[in-house]
Design an enzyme around this catalytic site. Structure first.
Site, PDB file in Angstrom:
ATOM      1  N   LYS A 293       1.031  -1.313   0.102  1.00 20.89           N
ATOM      2  CA  LYS A 293       0.237  -0.212  -0.002  1.00 20.89           C
ATOM      3  C   LYS A 293       0.910   1.132   0.207  1.00 20.89           C
ATOM      4  O   LYS A 293       0.515   2.259  -0.669  1.00 20.89           O
ATOM      5  CB  LYS A 293      -0.837   0.023   1.275  1.00 20.89           C
ATOM      6  CG  LYS A 293      -2.108  -1.212   1.251  1.00 20.89           C
ATOM      7  CD  LYS A 293      -2.974  -1.158   2.225  1.00 20.89           C
ATOM      8  CE  LYS A 293      -2.388  -1.378   3.710  1.00 20.89           C
ATOM      9  NZ  LYS A 293      -1.744  -2.739   3.693  1.00 20.89           N
ATOM     10  N   THR A 294       1.982   1.083   0.951  1.00 22.14           N
ATOM     11  CA  THR A 294       2.770   2.317   0.968  1.00 22.14           C
ATOM     12  C   THR A 294       3.603   2.585  -0.581  1.00 22.14           C
ATOM     13  O   THR A 294       3.793   3.723  -1.203  1.00 22.14           O
ATOM     14  CB  THR A 294       3.837   2.324   2.047  1.00 22.14           C
ATOM     15  OG1 THR A 294       3.216   1.878   3.045  1.00 22.14           O
ATOM     16  CG2 THR A 294       4.618   3.438   2.306  1.00 22.14           C
TER      17      THR A 294
ATOM     18  N   THR B   4      -6.400  -1.731   6.891  1.00 26.86           N
ATOM     19  CA  THR B   4      -6.412  -3.058   6.762  1.00 26.86           C
ATOM     20  C   THR B   4      -7.754  -3.727   6.237  1.00 26.86           C
ATOM     21  O   THR B   4      -7.939  -4.412   5.506  1.00 26.86           O
ATOM     22  CB  THR B   4      -5.966  -3.813   7.904  1.00 26.86           C
ATOM     23  OG1 THR B   4      -6.544  -3.083   9.375  1.00 26.86           O
ATOM     24  CG2 THR B   4      -4.452  -3.602   8.130  1.00 26.86           C
TER      25      THR B   4
ATOM     26  N   ARG C  18       6.590  -8.251   1.708  1.00 24.39           N
ATOM     27  CA  ARG C  18       7.488  -7.830   2.694  1.00 24.39           C
ATOM     28  C   ARG C  18       8.253  -9.047   3.377  1.00 24.39           C
ATOM     29  O   ARG C  18       9.439  -9.052   3.720  1.00 24.39           O
ATOM     30  CB  ARG C  18       6.824  -6.912   3.909  1.00 24.39           C
ATOM     31  CG  ARG C  18       7.763  -6.767   4.897  1.00 24.39           C
ATOM     32  CD  ARG C  18       7.054  -5.842   6.036  1.00 24.39           C
ATOM     33  NE  ARG C  18       6.733  -4.501   5.645  1.00 24.39           N
ATOM     34  CZ  ARG C  18       5.625  -3.738   5.684  1.00 24.39           C
ATOM     35  NH1 ARG C  18       4.957  -4.215   6.348  1.00 24.39           N
ATOM     36  NH2 ARG C  18       5.646  -2.585   5.157  1.00 24.39           N
TER      37      ARG C  18
ATOM     38  N   ASP D  79      -1.705   6.365   6.301  1.00 26.25           N
ATOM     39  CA  ASP D  79      -1.789   5.087   6.382  1.00 26.25           C
ATOM     40  C   ASP D  79      -2.814   4.769   7.911  1.00 26.25           C
ATOM     41  O   ASP D  79      -2.751   5.589   8.702  1.00 26.25           O
ATOM     42  CB  ASP D  79      -0.322   4.545   7.240  1.00 26.25           C
ATOM     43  CG  ASP D  79      -0.420   3.140   6.903  1.00 26.25           C
ATOM     44  OD1 ASP D  79      -1.212   2.318   6.445  1.00 26.25           O
ATOM     45  OD2 ASP D  79       0.816   2.499   7.031  1.00 26.25           O
TER      46      ASP D  79
HETATM   47  N1  LIG Z   1       3.716  -5.577  -6.018  1.00 28.90           N
HETATM   48  C1  LIG Z   1       5.116  -5.384  -5.514  1.00 28.90           C
HETATM   49  N2  LIG Z   1       6.066  -5.671  -6.288  1.00 28.90           N
HETATM   50  C2  LIG Z   1       7.532  -5.393  -5.693  1.00 28.90           C
HETATM   51  N3  LIG Z   1       7.613  -5.163  -4.342  1.00 28.90           N
HETATM   52  C3  LIG Z   1       6.483  -5.296  -3.670  1.00 28.90           C
HETATM   53  C4  LIG Z   1       5.498  -5.199  -3.893  1.00 28.90           C
HETATM   54  N4  LIG Z   1       4.545  -4.868  -3.038  1.00 28.90           N
HETATM   55  C5  LIG Z   1       5.234  -4.563  -1.851  1.00 28.90           C
HETATM   56  N5  LIG Z   1       6.654  -4.833  -2.267  1.00 28.90           N
HETATM   57  C6  LIG Z   1       7.542  -4.708  -1.271  1.00 28.90           C
HETATM   58  O1  LIG Z   1       7.086  -5.068  -0.204  1.00 28.90           O
HETATM   59  C7  LIG Z   1       7.638  -4.205   0.986  1.00 28.90           C
HETATM   60  C8  LIG Z   1       6.311  -3.810   1.787  1.00 28.90           C
HETATM   61  O2  LIG Z   1       5.610  -2.809   1.054  1.00 28.90           O
HETATM   62  P1  LIG Z   1       4.816  -1.780   1.542  1.00 28.90           P
HETATM   63  O3  LIG Z   1       5.618  -0.994   2.576  1.00 28.90           O
HETATM   64  O4  LIG Z   1       4.350  -0.911   0.319  1.00 28.90           O
HETATM   65  O5  LIG Z   1       3.648  -2.465   2.078  1.00 28.90           O
HETATM   66  P2  LIG Z   1       2.342  -1.865   2.977  1.00 28.90           P
HETATM   67  O6  LIG Z   1       1.163  -2.671   2.638  1.00 28.90           O
HETATM   68  O7  LIG Z   1       2.409  -0.359   3.046  1.00 28.90           O
HETATM   69  O8  LIG Z   1       2.638  -2.327   4.601  1.00 28.90           O
HETATM   70  P3  LIG Z   1       1.862  -1.697   5.707  1.00 28.90           P
HETATM   71  O9  LIG Z   1       0.331  -1.633   5.867  1.00 28.90           O
HETATM   72  O10 LIG Z   1       2.787  -2.424   6.871  1.00 28.90           O
HETATM   73  O11 LIG Z   1       2.428  -0.137   5.867  1.00 28.90           O
HETATM   74  C9  LIG Z   1       8.321  -3.211   0.361  1.00 28.90           C
HETATM   75  O12 LIG Z   1       9.784  -3.255   0.146  1.00 28.90           O
HETATM   76  C10 LIG Z   1       8.255  -3.408  -1.357  1.00 28.90           C
HETATM   77  O13 LIG Z   1       9.412  -3.032  -2.018  1.00 28.90           O
END
Ligand SMILES: Nc1ncnc2c1ncn2[C@@H]1O[C@H](COP(=O)(O)OP(=O)(O)OP(=O)(O)O)[C@@H](O)[C@H]1O
Length: 358
Positions: A78-79, A172, A231, A123
């Site tokens: 998401k981030t 979430t 992740r 977030d």
């Molecule tokens: N579709 C994707 N392709 C490649 N790498 C990804 C992808 N999605 C996530 N990642 C990798 O996974 C890691 C976590 O992603 P991210 O921080 O965006 O998750 P998030 O959903 O925002 O988590 P949170 O809810 O805990 O903040 C990052 O290092 C990112 O590079």
């Protein structure tokens, strides 16, 4: 990018290798591993296609993109997507989180300092305080906020115009948001867990960026243990890389990945020590259930909440455990996974045989 000082993103993460929240080490390396463009973002085909249309159309109109709501489990990207939205719109991004905005004034301060077209990533938007949430309604719809000056009967509302901006909210579960807030997003996307083949691509990409040699079978082995979450895939890759450097010639193969993750007690399906302890207790002590959550927690020496919130969601998702009105029950797949034989059904039925058949 501008990290808001009040963000809690640097809060310590869990100590589980297969935990989905970011720990400090993740935060340090994730920036280097994040895809920067929509084309680089792996999987989530529908979300990507739809978002691509939203962003292209906004660019063609020379307008700011609609507000976007992203829902999905931690670590699914998401981030990363919010940063891609900003990059695709050539806009700066400000990052904060719901728990960091406790007063409407906190939000007013952020909103009034946004530049035109800026992306505001919020977030855990469902954890914002109620007064801040109400201020956000007007800001999203009319690009305006009322700043209250003074207290009591003498308080006055001073209207403040805001530049157009794009709010990207992450949660979430979209169902946790009050409908008036949910309705103000022009585009809502639900992020699913990733397929193993997609995680393999994430692992190959990250290995390339980290300059780690890995073969196809090695990537597949890590992907299968990553619980559908990029992740976790990236974190397991880093631990396997350490092992490959210390115990072998640095290249990650299937055997190296399996041996490394064996050391860290992450099994072939991504279960860790806690997950297996819960399953083992359920099978060996209670014949597969049904058993109450409190009893199960005592049996594994953990808090009720830890079993319920940390171990169970993944076990349920994997089809290894079911929550029933009579208590926790192991599924046939749980017996198979731990290599145990299911007891025969007692005459007259009952127990888990009665719930899942022989
Ligand atoms: N579709 C994707 N392709 C490649 N790498 C990804 C992808 N999605 C996530 N990642 C990798 O996974 C890691 C976590 O992603 P991210 O921080 O965006 O998750 P998030 O959903 O925002 O988590 P949170 O809810 O805990 O903040 C990052 O290092 C990112 O590079």
């Amino acid at each position: 990018m501008n990290w808001d000082e009040t963000t809690d993103a640097a809060a310590p993460g869990p100590d589980r290798l297969v935990g989905a929240s970011a720990d400090r080490e993740d935060q340090a390396v994730e920036a280097a591993l994040r895809p920067k463009e929509l084309d680089e973002f792996i999987g989530q085909e529908k979300v990507r296609e739809q978002l691509d249309l939203v962003l292209r159309a906004a660019r063609a109109r020379g307008a700011t993109a609609d507000h976007v709501l992203l829902s999905g489990a931690p670590g699914l990207g998401k981030t990363t997507l919010s940063m891609i939205i900003a990059a695709e719109m050539s806009a700066p991004i400000r990052i904060t989180s719901g728990p960091a905005i406790q007063h409407a004034g906190d939000l007013a301060a952020i909103l009034s300092s946004l530049q035109e077209g800026e992306v505001l990533f919020l977030d855990e938007i469902h954890r914002m305080s109620r007064p801040a949430e109400e201020m956000l309604y007007m800001a999203m719809e009319d690009f305006r906020v009322d700043v209250i000056v003074g207290k009591g009967p003498g308080a006055t509302a001073i209207p403040l115009e805001l530049p157009p901006f794009t709010l990207v909210g992450a949660t979430t579960r979209a169902g946790l948001l009050p409908p008036p807030l949910r309705d103000r997003f022009g585009f809502t996307a639900h992020m699913e867990f990733y397929e193993p083949a997609e995680l393999e691509r994430v692992i190959h990409r990250s290995a390339h960026l980290l300059d780690v040699a890995i073969d196809t079978a090695g990537a597949a082995e890590i992907a299968g243990r990553s619980r559908g979450t990029p992740r976790i895939a990236n974190r397991l890759l880093r631990r396997v890389r350490d092992y490959a450097q210390v115990k072998a010639d640095g290249e990650i193969t299937r055997d190296i990945a399996a041996a490394a993750l064996g050391v860290y007690e992450v099994d072939g399906r991504g279960l860790d020590r806690l997950d297996r302890a819960v399953l083992e207790a359920l099978l060996k002590l209670f014949g597969g259930g049904p058993v109450g959550l409190s009893t199960l927690a005592v049996a594994v020496g953990e808090e009720r909440e830890t079993v319920e919130e940390v171990a169970e969601p993944f076990l349920v998702r994997e089809g290894l455990l079911a929550r029933t009105p009579r208590g926790r029950v192991a599924t046939p797949a749980a017996w198979d996974h731990l290599g145990l034989t299911r007891p025969q059904a007692a005459p007259g039925g009952g127990g888990q045989q009665g719930l899942f058949g022989a």
